[in-house]
Scaffold this motif. Sequence first.
Motif, PDB file in Angstrom:
ATOM      1  N   SER A  54      12.017 -23.746  -6.499  1.00  0.00           N
ATOM      2  CA  SER A  54      12.103 -23.718  -7.965  1.00  0.00           C
ATOM      3  C   SER A  54      11.110 -22.733  -8.597  1.00  0.00           C
ATOM      4  O   SER A  54      10.832 -22.802  -9.778  1.00  0.00           O
ATOM      5  N   MET A  55      10.608 -21.791  -7.787  1.00  0.00           N
ATOM      6  CA  MET A  55       9.824 -20.679  -8.343  1.00  0.00           C
ATOM      7  C   MET A  55      10.793 -19.688  -8.971  1.00  0.00           C
ATOM      8  O   MET A  55      11.938 -19.558  -8.522  1.00  0.00           O
ATOM      9  N   ASP A  56      10.339 -19.002  -9.978  1.00  0.00           N
ATOM     10  CA  ASP A  56      11.174 -18.004 -10.635  1.00  0.00           C
ATOM     11  C   ASP A  56      11.519 -16.884  -9.655  1.00  0.00           C
ATOM     12  O   ASP A  56      10.645 -16.352  -8.978  1.00  0.00           O
ATOM     13  N   ARG A  57      12.782 -16.531  -9.575  1.00  0.00           N
ATOM     14  CA  ARG A  57      13.249 -15.534  -8.622  1.00  0.00           C
ATOM     15  C   ARG A  57      12.586 -14.181  -8.865  1.00  0.00           C
ATOM     16  O   ARG A  57      12.280 -13.440  -7.943  1.00  0.00           O
ATOM     17  N   TYR A  58      12.323 -13.844 -10.115  1.00  0.00           N
ATOM     18  CA  TYR A  58      11.738 -12.546 -10.437  1.00  0.00           C
ATOM     19  C   TYR A  58      10.238 -12.516 -10.148  1.00  0.00           C
ATOM     20  O   TYR A  58       9.698 -11.468  -9.791  1.00  0.00           O
ATOM     21  N   VAL A  59       9.567 -13.648 -10.270  1.00  0.00           N
ATOM     22  CA  VAL A  59       8.165 -13.727  -9.844  1.00  0.00           C
ATOM     23  C   VAL A  59       8.102 -13.488  -8.341  1.00  0.00           C
ATOM     24  O   VAL A  59       7.277 -12.698  -7.855  1.00  0.00           O
ATOM     25  N   LEU A  60       8.972 -14.155  -7.598  1.00  0.00           N
ATOM     26  CA  LEU A  60       9.020 -13.948  -6.146  1.00  0.00           C
ATOM     27  C   LEU A  60       9.299 -12.485  -5.808  1.00  0.00           C
ATOM     28  O   LEU A  60       8.636 -11.910  -4.932  1.00  0.00           O
ATOM     29  N   ALA A  61      10.249 -11.883  -6.496  1.00  0.00           N
ATOM     30  CA  ALA A  61      10.620 -10.499  -6.214  1.00  0.00           C
ATOM     31  C   ALA A  61       9.453  -9.545  -6.473  1.00  0.00           C
ATOM     32  O   ALA A  61       9.313  -8.523  -5.791  1.00  0.00           O
ATOM     33  N   ARG A  62       8.597  -9.867  -7.444  1.00  0.00           N
ATOM     34  CA  ARG A  62       7.420  -9.028  -7.709  1.00  0.00           C
ATOM     35  C   ARG A  62       6.307  -9.279  -6.698  1.00  0.00           C
ATOM     36  O   ARG A  62       5.619  -8.354  -6.277  1.00  0.00           O
ATOM     37  N   ARG A  63       6.099 -10.532  -6.348  1.00  0.00           N
ATOM     38  CA  ARG A  63       4.956 -10.892  -5.504  1.00  0.00           C
ATOM     39  C   ARG A  63       5.197 -10.675  -4.011  1.00  0.00           C
ATOM     40  O   ARG A  63       4.243 -10.444  -3.275  1.00  0.00           O
ATOM     41  N   LEU A  64       6.438 -10.766  -3.548  1.00  0.00           N
ATOM     42  CA  LEU A  64       6.702 -10.598  -2.116  1.00  0.00           C
ATOM     43  C   LEU A  64       6.218  -9.244  -1.586  1.00  0.00           C
ATOM     44  O   LEU A  64       5.522  -9.208  -0.566  1.00  0.00           O
ATOM     45  N   PRO A  65       6.526  -8.111  -2.249  1.00  0.00           N
ATOM     46  CA  PRO A  65       5.994  -6.830  -1.746  1.00  0.00           C
ATOM     47  C   PRO A  65       4.465  -6.760  -1.800  1.00  0.00           C
ATOM     48  O   PRO A  65       3.844  -6.149  -0.927  1.00  0.00           O
ATOM     49  N   GLU A  66       3.858  -7.399  -2.815  1.00  0.00           N
ATOM     50  CA  GLU A  66       2.395  -7.437  -2.875  1.00  0.00           C
ATOM     51  C   GLU A  66       1.839  -8.236  -1.695  1.00  0.00           C
ATOM     52  O   GLU A  66       0.854  -7.833  -1.066  1.00  0.00           O
ATOM     53  N   CYS A  67       2.473  -9.360  -1.390  1.00  0.00           N
ATOM     54  CA  CYS A  67       2.061 -10.172  -0.243  1.00  0.00           C
ATOM     55  C   CYS A  67       2.266  -9.409   1.060  1.00  0.00           C
ATOM     56  O   CYS A  67       1.461  -9.518   1.990  1.00  0.00           O
ATOM     57  N   GLU A  68       3.329  -8.620   1.122  1.00  0.00           N
ATOM     58  CA  GLU A  68       3.568  -7.801   2.314  1.00  0.00           C
ATOM     59  C   GLU A  68       2.424  -6.799   2.490  1.00  0.00           C
ATOM     60  O   GLU A  68       1.934  -6.615   3.610  1.00  0.00           O
ATOM     61  N   ARG A  69       1.977  -6.170   1.413  1.00  0.00           N
ATOM     62  CA  ARG A  69       0.854  -5.227   1.495  1.00  0.00           C
ATOM     63  C   ARG A  69      -0.431  -5.919   1.944  1.00  0.00           C
ATOM     64  O   ARG A  69      -1.281  -5.313   2.581  1.00  0.00           O
ATOM     65  N   ASP A  70      -0.567  -7.209   1.582  1.00  0.00           N
ATOM     66  CA  ASP A  70      -1.754  -7.989   1.971  1.00  0.00           C
ATOM     67  C   ASP A  70      -1.582  -8.666   3.333  1.00  0.00           C
ATOM     68  O   ASP A  70      -2.458  -9.431   3.749  1.00  0.00           O
ATOM     69  N   PHE A  71      -0.447  -8.435   3.977  1.00  0.00           N
ATOM     70  CA  PHE A  71      -0.153  -8.984   5.312  1.00  0.00           C
ATOM     71  C   PHE A  71      -0.076 -10.512   5.315  1.00  0.00           C
ATOM     72  O   PHE A  71      -0.378 -11.144   6.325  1.00  0.00           O
ATOM     73  N   THR A  72       0.339 -11.118   4.196  1.00  0.00           N
ATOM     74  CA  THR A  72       0.521 -12.568   4.173  1.00  0.00           C
ATOM     75  C   THR A  72       1.981 -12.954   4.353  1.00  0.00           C
ATOM     76  O   THR A  72       2.284 -14.130   4.563  1.00  0.00           O
ATOM     77  N   VAL A  73       2.889 -11.987   4.246  1.00  0.00           N
ATOM     78  CA  VAL A  73       4.304 -12.175   4.579  1.00  0.00           C
ATOM     79  C   VAL A  73       4.780 -10.901   5.264  1.00  0.00           C
ATOM     80  O   VAL A  73       4.120  -9.863   5.203  1.00  0.00           O
ATOM     81  N   LYS A  74       5.940 -11.008   5.906  1.00  0.00           N
ATOM     82  CA  LYS A  74       6.508  -9.860   6.605  1.00  0.00           C
ATOM     83  C   LYS A  74       7.964  -9.701   6.173  1.00  0.00           C
ATOM     84  O   LYS A  74       8.712 -10.676   6.119  1.00  0.00           O
ATOM     85  N   ARG A  75       8.335  -8.465   5.876  1.00  0.00           N
ATOM     86  CA  ARG A  75       9.728  -8.148   5.523  1.00  0.00           C
ATOM     87  C   ARG A  75      10.563  -8.159   6.786  1.00  0.00           C
ATOM     88  O   ARG A  75      10.191  -7.575   7.792  1.00  0.00           O
ATOM     89  N   GLY A  76      11.708  -8.842   6.711  1.00  0.00           N
ATOM     90  CA  GLY A  76      12.592  -8.922   7.863  1.00  0.00           C
ATOM     91  C   GLY A  76      13.879  -8.160   7.621  1.00  0.00           C
ATOM     92  O   GLY A  76      14.017  -7.433   6.646  1.00  0.00           O
TER      93      GLY A  76
END
Length: 109
Positions: A54-76
Amino acid sequence: MTIPAARNTDPSTSHAADEFMSASGRRAAQQQMTAKAVECYPGLTSLELSDKTSMDRYVLARRLPECERDFTVKRGPSRRCTISGRDAVTWWRPSDVIQVQPTLPGIAA
Protein backbone atom coordinates in the motif's frame (compact mmCIF):
# COMPACT_ATOMS: atom_id res chain seq x y z
CA MET A 1 28.15 11.98 -2.03
CA THR A 2 24.45 12.77 -2.27
CA ILE A 3 23.07 12.74 -5.79
CA PRO A 4 20.44 15.46 -6.25
CA ALA A 5 17.01 14.25 -7.31
CA ALA A 6 16.41 17.39 -9.37
CA ARG A 7 18.27 17.92 -12.64
CA ASN A 8 19.99 21.20 -13.47
CA THR A 9 17.32 21.85 -16.09
CA ASP A 10 14.40 21.31 -13.67
CA PRO A 11 12.44 24.32 -12.38
CA SER A 12 13.30 25.91 -9.03
CA THR A 13 10.27 24.24 -7.43
CA SER A 14 11.82 20.82 -8.10
CA HIS A 15 15.05 21.90 -6.44
CA ALA A 16 13.10 23.24 -3.44
CA ALA A 17 11.21 19.95 -3.16
CA ASP A 18 14.49 18.01 -3.40
CA GLU A 19 15.99 20.08 -0.58
CA PHE A 20 12.88 19.64 1.57
CA MET A 21 12.73 15.86 1.06
CA SER A 22 16.38 15.50 2.07
CA ALA A 23 16.41 17.99 4.96
CA SER A 24 13.18 16.67 6.48
CA GLY A 25 14.36 13.06 6.40
CA ARG A 26 11.40 11.99 4.28
CA ARG A 27 13.57 10.74 1.43
CA ALA A 28 15.64 8.57 3.80
CA ALA A 29 12.47 7.22 5.45
CA GLN A 30 10.94 6.40 2.06
CA GLN A 31 14.17 4.71 0.96
CA GLN A 32 14.15 2.55 4.09
CA MET A 33 10.50 1.60 3.52
CA THR A 34 11.24 0.82 -0.13
CA ALA A 35 14.21 -1.43 0.70
CA LYS A 36 12.12 -3.18 3.36
CA ALA A 37 9.31 -3.76 0.84
CA VAL A 38 11.76 -5.43 -1.55
CA GLU A 39 13.21 -7.46 1.32
CA CYS A 40 9.71 -8.75 2.17
CA TYR A 41 8.55 -9.23 -1.44
CA PRO A 42 11.56 -9.85 -3.72
CA GLY A 43 11.07 -10.25 -7.45
CA LEU A 44 8.07 -7.95 -7.81
CA THR A 45 7.57 -4.94 -10.05
CA SER A 46 7.05 -1.49 -8.52
CA LEU A 47 3.31 -1.72 -9.19
CA GLU A 48 3.11 -5.15 -7.56
CA LEU A 49 5.13 -3.85 -4.58
CA SER A 50 2.68 -0.98 -4.29
CA ASP A 51 -0.22 -3.41 -4.28
CA LYS A 52 1.37 -5.62 -1.59
CA THR A 53 2.51 -2.79 0.69
CA SER A 54 0.00 0.00 0.00
CA MET A 55 2.96 2.33 -0.62
CA ASP A 56 2.38 4.86 -3.37
CA ARG A 57 3.51 3.40 -6.69
CA TYR A 58 5.19 6.66 -7.73
CA VAL A 59 7.12 6.95 -4.45
CA LEU A 60 8.41 3.43 -5.08
CA ALA A 61 9.29 4.29 -8.68
CA ARG A 62 11.36 7.27 -7.47
CA ARG A 63 13.05 5.54 -4.55
CA LEU A 64 13.89 2.17 -6.14
CA PRO A 65 16.66 3.60 -8.42
CA GLU A 66 18.01 5.59 -5.45
CA CYS A 67 18.08 2.39 -3.38
CA GLU A 68 19.80 0.63 -6.27
CA ARG A 69 22.54 3.31 -6.24
CA ASP A 70 22.90 2.73 -2.47
CA PHE A 71 23.09 -1.06 -3.02
CA THR A 72 20.05 -1.75 -0.82
CA VAL A 73 18.08 -3.28 -3.72
CA LYS A 74 19.05 -4.86 -7.02
CA ARG A 75 17.38 -4.40 -10.41
CA GLY A 76 16.36 -7.70 -11.94
CA PRO A 77 15.09 -8.87 -15.29
CA SER A 78 11.89 -7.55 -16.80
CA ARG A 79 8.78 -9.68 -16.95
CA ARG A 80 5.06 -9.20 -17.48
CA CYS A 81 3.55 -7.41 -14.48
CA THR A 82 0.60 -9.34 -13.03
CA ILE A 83 -1.33 -6.09 -12.48
CA SER A 84 -0.65 -3.94 -15.55
CA GLY A 85 0.01 -6.75 -18.03
CA ARG A 86 3.01 -4.80 -19.36
CA ASP A 87 6.69 -5.70 -19.19
CA ALA A 88 8.30 -4.15 -16.12
CA VAL A 89 11.56 -4.36 -14.18
CA THR A 90 11.64 -6.61 -11.13
CA TRP A 91 13.38 -5.65 -7.88
CA TRP A 92 15.40 -7.95 -5.64
CA ARG A 93 17.38 -8.04 -2.41
CA PRO A 94 21.10 -7.41 -2.96
CA SER A 95 21.88 -10.94 -1.78
CA ASP A 96 19.51 -12.61 -4.26
CA VAL A 97 21.09 -14.56 -7.10
CA ILE A 98 19.06 -13.88 -10.21
CA GLN A 99 19.21 -16.41 -12.99
CA VAL A 100 17.71 -15.32 -16.25
CA GLN A 101 16.49 -18.12 -18.45
CA PRO A 102 17.34 -17.43 -22.09
CA THR A 103 14.37 -17.59 -24.36
CA LEU A 104 14.73 -18.73 -27.93
CA PRO A 105 12.03 -18.28 -30.53
CA GLY A 106 9.93 -21.42 -30.94
CA ILE A 107 11.34 -23.17 -27.86
CA ALA A 108 9.14 -23.46 -24.77
CA ALA A 109 10.82 -22.94 -21.41
